[in-house]
Design an enzyme around this catalytic site. Structure first.
Site, mmCIF file in Angstrom:
data_model
loop_
_atom_site.group_PDB
_atom_site.id
_atom_site.type_symbol
_atom_site.label_atom_id
_atom_site.label_comp_id
_atom_site.label_asym_id
_atom_site.label_seq_id
_atom_site.Cartn_x
_atom_site.Cartn_y
_atom_site.Cartn_z
ATOM 1 N N GLY A 111 6.673 6.697 -0.418
ATOM 2 C CA GLY A 111 5.945 6.311 0.782
ATOM 3 C C GLY A 111 6.898 5.881 1.880
ATOM 4 O O GLY A 111 7.819 5.090 1.642
ATOM 5 N N ARG A 115 3.959 -0.258 14.509
ATOM 6 C CA ARG A 115 4.440 -1.073 13.398
ATOM 7 C C ARG A 115 5.458 -0.348 12.504
ATOM 8 O O ARG A 115 6.198 -0.998 11.785
ATOM 9 C CB ARG A 115 3.265 -1.551 12.535
ATOM 10 C CG ARG A 115 2.449 -0.410 11.946
ATOM 11 C CD ARG A 115 1.104 -0.924 11.429
ATOM 12 N NE ARG A 115 0.298 0.109 10.834
ATOM 13 C CZ ARG A 115 -0.426 0.996 11.526
ATOM 14 N NH1 ARG A 115 -0.404 0.955 12.858
ATOM 15 N NH2 ARG A 115 -1.163 1.886 10.916
ATOM 16 N N GLY A 149 4.043 2.142 6.705
ATOM 17 C CA GLY A 149 4.233 0.751 7.100
ATOM 18 C C GLY A 149 5.111 -0.022 6.144
ATOM 19 O O GLY A 149 6.072 -0.691 6.547
ATOM 20 N N ARG A 198 -0.987 5.554 -6.565
ATOM 21 C CA ARG A 198 -0.449 4.371 -7.250
ATOM 22 C C ARG A 198 -0.630 4.503 -8.758
ATOM 23 O O ARG A 198 0.272 4.198 -9.542
ATOM 24 C CB ARG A 198 -1.151 3.111 -6.744
ATOM 25 C CG ARG A 198 -0.594 2.591 -5.431
ATOM 26 C CD ARG A 198 -1.441 1.463 -4.915
ATOM 27 N NE ARG A 198 -0.712 0.615 -3.990
ATOM 28 C CZ ARG A 198 -1.295 -0.076 -3.022
ATOM 29 N NH1 ARG A 198 -2.588 -0.004 -2.854
ATOM 30 N NH2 ARG A 198 -0.574 -0.844 -2.228
ATOM 31 N N LYS A 226 7.300 12.021 8.082
ATOM 32 C CA LYS A 226 7.689 10.613 8.006
ATOM 33 C C LYS A 226 8.950 10.440 7.165
ATOM 34 O O LYS A 226 9.858 9.696 7.543
ATOM 35 C CB LYS A 226 6.554 9.778 7.414
ATOM 36 C CG LYS A 226 5.416 9.478 8.375
ATOM 37 C CD LYS A 226 4.423 8.495 7.763
ATOM 38 C CE LYS A 226 3.344 8.134 8.779
ATOM 39 N NZ LYS A 226 2.370 7.165 8.235
ATOM 40 N N CYS A 245 -4.569 9.338 7.425
ATOM 41 C CA CYS A 245 -4.094 10.711 7.242
ATOM 42 C C CYS A 245 -4.996 11.488 6.287
ATOM 43 O O CYS A 245 -5.156 12.700 6.425
ATOM 44 C CB CYS A 245 -2.660 10.710 6.734
ATOM 45 S SG CYS A 245 -2.406 9.806 5.204
ATOM 46 N N ASN A 258 -2.905 4.377 -1.271
ATOM 47 C CA ASN A 258 -4.118 4.859 -1.936
ATOM 48 C C ASN A 258 -3.986 4.696 -3.442
ATOM 49 O O ASN A 258 -2.887 4.724 -4.002
ATOM 50 C CB ASN A 258 -4.416 6.317 -1.568
ATOM 51 C CG ASN A 258 -3.444 7.279 -2.195
ATOM 52 O OD1 ASN A 258 -3.656 7.786 -3.300
ATOM 53 N ND2 ASN A 258 -2.343 7.548 -1.491
ATOM 54 N N ARG A 259 -5.118 4.491 -4.092
ATOM 55 C CA ARG A 259 -5.123 4.149 -5.498
ATOM 56 C C ARG A 259 -4.701 5.301 -6.392
ATOM 57 O O ARG A 259 -4.014 5.094 -7.393
ATOM 58 C CB ARG A 259 -6.522 3.664 -5.900
ATOM 59 C CG ARG A 259 -6.616 3.395 -7.371
ATOM 60 C CD ARG A 259 -7.244 2.108 -7.790
ATOM 61 N NE ARG A 259 -7.465 1.115 -6.810
ATOM 62 C CZ ARG A 259 -8.641 0.529 -6.618
ATOM 63 N NH1 ARG A 259 -9.683 0.926 -7.314
ATOM 64 N NH2 ARG A 259 -8.778 -0.443 -5.746
ATOM 65 N N SER A 318 3.943 15.663 -1.726
ATOM 66 C CA SER A 318 3.117 14.708 -2.468
ATOM 67 C C SER A 318 3.816 14.341 -3.771
ATOM 68 O O SER A 318 4.306 15.210 -4.487
ATOM 69 C CB SER A 318 1.745 15.307 -2.768
ATOM 70 O OG SER A 318 1.044 14.515 -3.719
#
Length: 603
Positions: free
Chosen positions: A27, A62, A30, A125, A75, A176, A121-122, A98
């Site tokens: 990731g 941010r 943020g 994770r 990103k 997104c 997102n779960r 991904s």
């Protein structure tokens, strides 16, 4: 006498470990921006970062590694380039992809000494949690909810895994996902709601519905043209709106090849083409008004009519029209028609994380803590509060020595496809499950190899002699994960409930229980919670924010009650990912009636 060599503020041995450690950061949003900055400044040299997302204008307030000129770019790649500017000696590899791609298998994870999650997102994770368990690699899990946050450490056999403590049902969705890769009906509903608000209500940059194609270059500067501004410039022309939302934006998304490697690509819609189609039912449809189902041509006409009506309402009301429409009349027929038509056409803190990383690399995993960030200082003037890590749960369906669950369903009504998609993938977080029936024959019910068992998808479980008491062995070779599923046949499930997980279910939140220790009214409901309790001891320091040392820790995180003494009443603990208060439920079935129905998008 022992001489301690230092490199900067670190012991030489630890500094050497950092410089040779291979680190994976999952990731680059943020949390990821902050983590990447911290890890390179701490001394990590070999870093790999992965993120599928592209930079949006709304990220710039941010996510400080990105600038206006980066809008629309990867990103992960831009984060790498930005970090190298202030730490050119770092060796950073970026993946615009991904983490759930099969290319990033267990062997990939075994290349690293440490993994840091910076996800929103779960599903991802859960997946990284399982991959780190399979590879036996320490994972530092971070999460935020507004100004709250937490960091915890997950180590196989030593601590709870991410899925040991059940979580509230997720009701927040990354922006997104809403804009680019909606995969569930709720994603499309949220998108249509945002579109309505952007066009006819009060604008919110975080609820932008279009990918970053609406940008113009003025004197080297990028300015985002909002959906509403663009719509106004067209006079709210229904045809232009339709073609932008359902043709141009979709064609732009199709240029992102990696998005569609494992997903079904969306199909652009063209207004003139669908106007040629015959629509016998027109926009009148058949049956009850609220239950009419149109073809694409019918929804095109409904979209056009509702846009024209709502634009007329805006013009008639003048100033304050947006507030009038959204606050008081968003359930009027024109508004509901618009959302229905749009929905149908859119089918398609973390310095403490480094402290925990340093403990791991020093061989002191047992000294790691879960760190929570409070909304306000506790009586000891602490905003950052540590909790001792809990051991693995013996009943966890992921990290137990022999994971096993019991599922109640109707074998005569449950399709094999529903077992695969709704139970194994959606509920239990598998990516590519293989299912074998324990019937003495080794019957293969579901194969992850494309085409091998597709003929079974539309058959019921009972067609394969699955009945009450049957057992299914489920393997996900990507996650190196095996789960034994016990089937209980039930013909009287509640209305609209397709199955239930008997016992502890993965999306329930555990009930906080009171501490038995007198004078310690402290805790947090589970590892996902982001608001720990406060100590009842008198404040010892005057600082507003402190990094709490281990000798000031509160008890284990999943065994205590939450008590934020604010105005003499207790506040419920909130989940750092969903923002939902934790609450115990005995069975999976349906969410409780008092669940908040508001939906928020998190970038």
């Amino acid at each position: 006498m022992v001489t301690l060599q230092l490199v900067g503020s670190l012991r030489k041995e630890l500094a050497d470990s950092l410089s040779t450690c291979r680190l994976l950061v999952v990731g680059a949003g943020g949390i990821g921006c902050e983590l990447l900055k911290n890890v390179v400044l701490t001394g990590f040299k070999n870093i790999e970062v992965i993120d599928l997302d592209i930079i949006d204008v709304s990220n710039l307030n941010r996510q400080f590694l990105f600038q206006k000129k980066h809008v629309g770019k990867s990103k992960a790649q831009v984060a790498k380039e930005s970090v190298l500017q202030f730490c050119p000696t770092a060796n950073i590899t970026a993946y615009h992809d991904s983490i759930m791609n099969p290319d990033y298998n267990v062997e990939f994870f075994r290349n690293f000494m440490l993994v840091m999650n910076a996800l929103d997102n779960r599903a991802a994770r859960n997946h990284v949690n399982r991959m780190c368990l399979a590879a036996d690699i320490p994972l530092i899990e971070s999460g935020t909810a507004g100004y709250l946050g937490q960091v915890t450490v997950i180590k196989k056999g030593l601590t709870e895994c991410y899925e040991c403590q059940p979580k509230p049902t997720q009701k927040t969705f990354p922006g997104c996902t809403i804009r680019n890769t909606p995969s569930e009906p709720i994603h499309c509903i949220v998108w249509a709601k945002y579109l309505f608000n952007q066009l006819f209500g009060e604008e919110d940059a975080d609820q932008e519905v279009s990918p970053d194609t609406s940008c113009v270059l003025w004197d080297g500067d990028i300015k985002r043209v909002s959906t509403k501004a663009w719509a106004r410039s067209t006079g709210y022309d229904p045809v232009k709106l339709f073609n932008k939302l359902f043709k141009d934006d979709i064609q732009y998304l199709l240029t992102m090849d990696k998005l569609w490697k494992k997903r079904k690509a969306p199909l652009p819609l063209d207004w003139p083409e669908h106007q040629k189609l015959t629509c016998p039912q027109g926009v009148t449809g058949m049956g009850l008004k609220d239950q009419r189902v149109f073809g694409v041509a019918g929804y095109c006409q409904l979209f056009s009519r509702s846009v024209e009506t709502l634009h007329s309402m805006l013009a008639d009301k003048g100033d304050g029209a947006e507030e009038w429409i959204w606050m008081g009349n968003c359930d009027d027929p024109p508004a509901m028609d618009f959302v229905t038509a749009a929905l149908s056409n859119f089918i398609l803190f973390f310095t403490n994380a480094l402290l925990e990383a340093l403990k791991i690399l020093s061989g002191d995993v047992e000294q790691c803590r879960t760190i929570f960030l409070n909304k306000q200082p506790n009586p000891r003037k602490k905003l950052l509060v540590p909790c001792a890590l809990d051991p693995p749960s013996a009943n966890c369906y992921v990290c137990a020595s022999k994971p096993e669950v019991t599922v109640k369903l109707n074998v005569h009504k449950t399709l094999v496809l529903a077992l695969q998609d709704k139970i194994l993938k959606e509920k239990f977080g598998m990516v590519a499950p293989d299912v074998q029936i324990e019937d003495g024959k080794g019957t293969i019910l579901i194969s992850s190899e494309e085409g091998e068992t597709e003929a079974n998808n539309c058959k019921f479980l009972s067609d394969f002699a699955i009945r009450n008491g049957s057992r299914l062995q489920v393997d996900d070779f990507l996650q190196d994960y095996t789960l034994l599923v016990n089937v209980i046949h039930c013909e009287n499930l509640e209305k609209d409930v397709e199955f239930e997980v008997v016992g502890d279910a993965p999306d329930k939140a555990p009930a906080p229980t009171r501490s038995q220790e007198e004078g310690k009214n402290v805790a947090n409901g589970n590892k996902e919670s982001s608001e720990p309790s406060t100590s009842s001891e008198a404040p010892a320091e005057q600082n507003d924010i402190l990094l709490v040392d281990s000798d000031e820790e509160v008890p284990s995180s999943s065994t205590m009650a939450v008590s934020m003494e604010s105005g003499g009443h207790k506040r419920k603990l909130h989940d750092a990912e969903t923002g939902e208060a934790s609450a115990k439920r005995q069975h999976l079935s349906q969410p409780s009636a008092d669940d908040d129905n508001d939906i928020i998008a998190l970038d």
